[in-house]
Write an enzyme that holds these catalytic residues in place. Structure first.
Site, PDB file in Angstrom:
ATOM      1  N   GLU A   1       0.810  -1.219   0.000  1.00 58.66           N
ATOM      2  CA  GLU A   1       0.000   0.000   0.000  1.00 58.66           C
ATOM      3  C   GLU A   1       0.846   1.274   0.000  1.00 58.66           C
ATOM      4  O   GLU A   1       0.600   2.164  -0.830  1.00 58.66           O
ATOM      5  CB  GLU A   1      -0.972   0.003   1.192  1.00 58.66           C
ATOM      6  CG  GLU A   1      -2.015  -1.098   1.155  1.00 58.66           C
ATOM      7  CD  GLU A   1      -1.596  -2.346   1.929  1.00 58.66           C
ATOM      8  OE1 GLU A   1      -2.447  -2.955   2.577  1.00 58.66           O
ATOM      9  OE2 GLU A   1      -0.377  -2.680   1.879  1.00 58.66           O
TER      10      GLU A   1
ATOM     11  N   TRP B   1      17.826 -38.312 -17.088  1.00 56.75           N
ATOM     12  CA  TRP B   1      16.703 -37.530 -16.587  1.00 56.75           C
ATOM     13  C   TRP B   1      15.440 -38.193 -17.097  1.00 56.75           C
ATOM     14  O   TRP B   1      15.349 -38.518 -18.283  1.00 56.75           O
ATOM     15  CB  TRP B   1      16.771 -36.096 -17.070  1.00 56.75           C
ATOM     16  CG  TRP B   1      17.939 -35.340 -16.564  1.00 56.75           C
ATOM     17  CD1 TRP B   1      19.113 -35.093 -17.208  1.00 56.75           C
ATOM     18  CD2 TRP B   1      18.043 -34.709 -15.291  1.00 56.75           C
ATOM     19  NE1 TRP B   1      19.937 -34.332 -16.432  1.00 56.75           N
ATOM     20  CE2 TRP B   1      19.296 -34.079 -15.241  1.00 56.75           C
ATOM     21  CE3 TRP B   1      17.180 -34.597 -14.188  1.00 56.75           C
ATOM     22  CZ2 TRP B   1      19.727 -33.368 -14.125  1.00 56.75           C
ATOM     23  CZ3 TRP B   1      17.610 -33.883 -13.099  1.00 56.75           C
ATOM     24  CH2 TRP B   1      18.863 -33.275 -13.068  1.00 56.75           C
TER      25      TRP B   1
ATOM     26  N   ARG C   1      10.500 -23.712  -7.065  1.00 62.17           N
ATOM     27  CA  ARG C   1      11.396 -23.447  -5.937  1.00 62.17           C
ATOM     28  C   ARG C   1      11.389 -21.960  -5.584  1.00 62.17           C
ATOM     29  O   ARG C   1      11.325 -21.574  -4.414  1.00 62.17           O
ATOM     30  CB  ARG C   1      12.828 -23.874  -6.280  1.00 62.17           C
ATOM     31  CG  ARG C   1      13.066 -25.372  -6.333  1.00 62.17           C
ATOM     32  CD  ARG C   1      14.516 -25.656  -6.730  1.00 62.17           C
ATOM     33  NE  ARG C   1      14.782 -27.096  -6.805  1.00 62.17           N
ATOM     34  CZ  ARG C   1      15.949 -27.621  -7.171  1.00 62.17           C
ATOM     35  NH1 ARG C   1      16.954 -26.815  -7.523  1.00 62.17           N
ATOM     36  NH2 ARG C   1      16.102 -28.926  -7.216  1.00 62.17           N
TER      37      ARG C   1
ATOM     38  N   GLY D   1      12.647 -37.596  -0.799  1.00 66.62           N
ATOM     39  CA  GLY D   1      12.306 -38.790  -1.531  1.00 66.62           C
ATOM     40  C   GLY D   1      11.003 -39.458  -1.154  1.00 66.62           C
ATOM     41  O   GLY D   1      10.159 -38.894  -0.438  1.00 66.62           O
TER      42      GLY D   1
END
Length: 368
Positions: A59, A177, A191, A302
């Site tokens: 504000e 990957w 993230r 995990g």
């Protein structure tokens, strides 16, 4: 063309205020990321959003940009203006002093220091106040802040990246990957939008991640944290060695013997309750993070940690990245054992978004 109604205009400008706040997610904890738009005669004359670190609020920044044009204008704020004196004066009083004629908010702030008092200050000064515009969208945007106030813990987003058949590695452990570079870049964005990135001790030892945000330019790094009951993460781990590039926290069982060498690493150690089965208590762990001011957690595994969080009912959102390959029953599953004996007992989430990300699919689910 028919001009928009007041309700339509209010919704449009509130959507802009919410979009401003979204830019600061992950950078303002323990404060909420609040956007503010000042509008006069249908034209935006000021914009502001909570600054990194939580101060100043949106504000006063919007009012400073608007200057004299704020007098008689309407302020759109994605959360009730604060009413308490902190490091800066109350935002509600700043709006009164600027002479705005009308204030539109999305939600009342449940913080006991505010909780309707901000709206009360405005009304007492003769300012017209309307609240509840795009309230559902605002609750989603402020979910971390609201969860911390209501439950004492941050909201938690669980990320799962797997093959089409729900595997995260081959039987031999090969995992890089499974998903493509576009999905990995999206993970870095997530993230950046959270206060803290969390992995389990097994993942920290096996993968040696540093968990930093990359490929997003010069950005403030989130807190990087490991849940390791016995604090048996190597002192030479990339996380520990990169503590000068962003804060690192280690969550371990309270009362556990701690290697004195940790005192010289710059890593913050947080003791939390243990749980049966040799794990940390998920609820206690999140309560400790909430007490430290964290409002948004992004968990990257995990499997055992993810399963324990799901069993404890503290996962608020699941983001899945699914690749178009199959690894079969011998591959490593994305989740540890949940002990589900009936479908009715399984953790359940509601689909809110599906998107193609490179060759992969992103799907976002929320609890409840």
């Amino acid at each position: 063309m028919t001009p928009p109604t007041q309700a339509q205009a209010d919704a449009r400008f509130m959507a802009l205020a919410l979009s401003l706040g979204a830019r600061r997610l992950g950078q303002v904890w323990p404060n909420p990321a609040v956007g503010c738009i000042i509008v006069k005669a249908g034209r935006i004359v000021g914009r502001g959003v909570t600054a990194p670190g939580g101060r100043p609020h949106g504000e006063p920044q919007a009012l400073a940009q608007a200057g004299a044009a704020a007098r008689g204008a309407t302020a759109y704020v994605s959360l009730e203006p604060c009413a308490h004196q902190g490091q800066t004066p109350p935002c509600a009083e700043a709006l009164v002093a600027a002479g705005v004629a009308r204030v539109v908010t999305a939600l009342e702030d449940p913080d006991p220091r505010v909780a309707g008092r901000g709206h009360g200050i405005l009304r007492a000064a003769g300012i017209a106040v309307e609240s509840g515009v795009l309230s559902a969208e605002a609750r989603a945007a402020h979910r971390g802040f609201l969860t911390r106030l209501a439950e004492g813990r941050p909201m938690l987003t669980l990320k799962l990246a797997s093959s089409f058949d729900g595997r995260i590695a081959t039987a031999s452990g090969e995992s890089r990957w499974i998903t493509g570079p576009s999905a990995r870049r999206r993970v870095h964005l997530e993230r950046m939008r959270h206060d803290l990135v969390l992995v389990g001790g097994g993942t920290a030892r096996a993968d040696d991640p540093d968990l930093r945000v990359r490929e997003m330019g010069a950005v403030a790094q989130p807190v990087r944290a490991v849940a390791s009951r016995r604090l048996n993460v190597p002192l030479g781990a990339r996380l520990v060695q990169s503590v000068d590039q962003g804060p690192v926290w280690m969550l371990h069982e309270a009362g556990a013997t701690v290697d004195p060498a940790w005192a010289d690493t710059g890593v913050r150690l947080i003791g939390v309750p243990g749980a049966p089965g040799g794990q940390l208590d998920p609820a206690g762990m999140l309560q400790a993070l909430g007490a430290a001011g964290i409002t948004r957690v992004f968990c990257e595994g995990g499997g055992a940690l993810a399963a324990s969080l799901l069993q404890a009912g503290v996962v608020d959102e699941v983001i899945g990245f699914t690749a178009g390959l199959m690894l079969g029953a011998e591959g490593q599953p994305a989740l540890g054992a949940l002990g589900v004996g009936a479908l009715a007992d399984a953790p359940q989430f509601r689909l809110v978004e599906t998107e193609r990300v490179g060759p992969d699919v992103l799907h976002r689910w929320v609890r409840g």
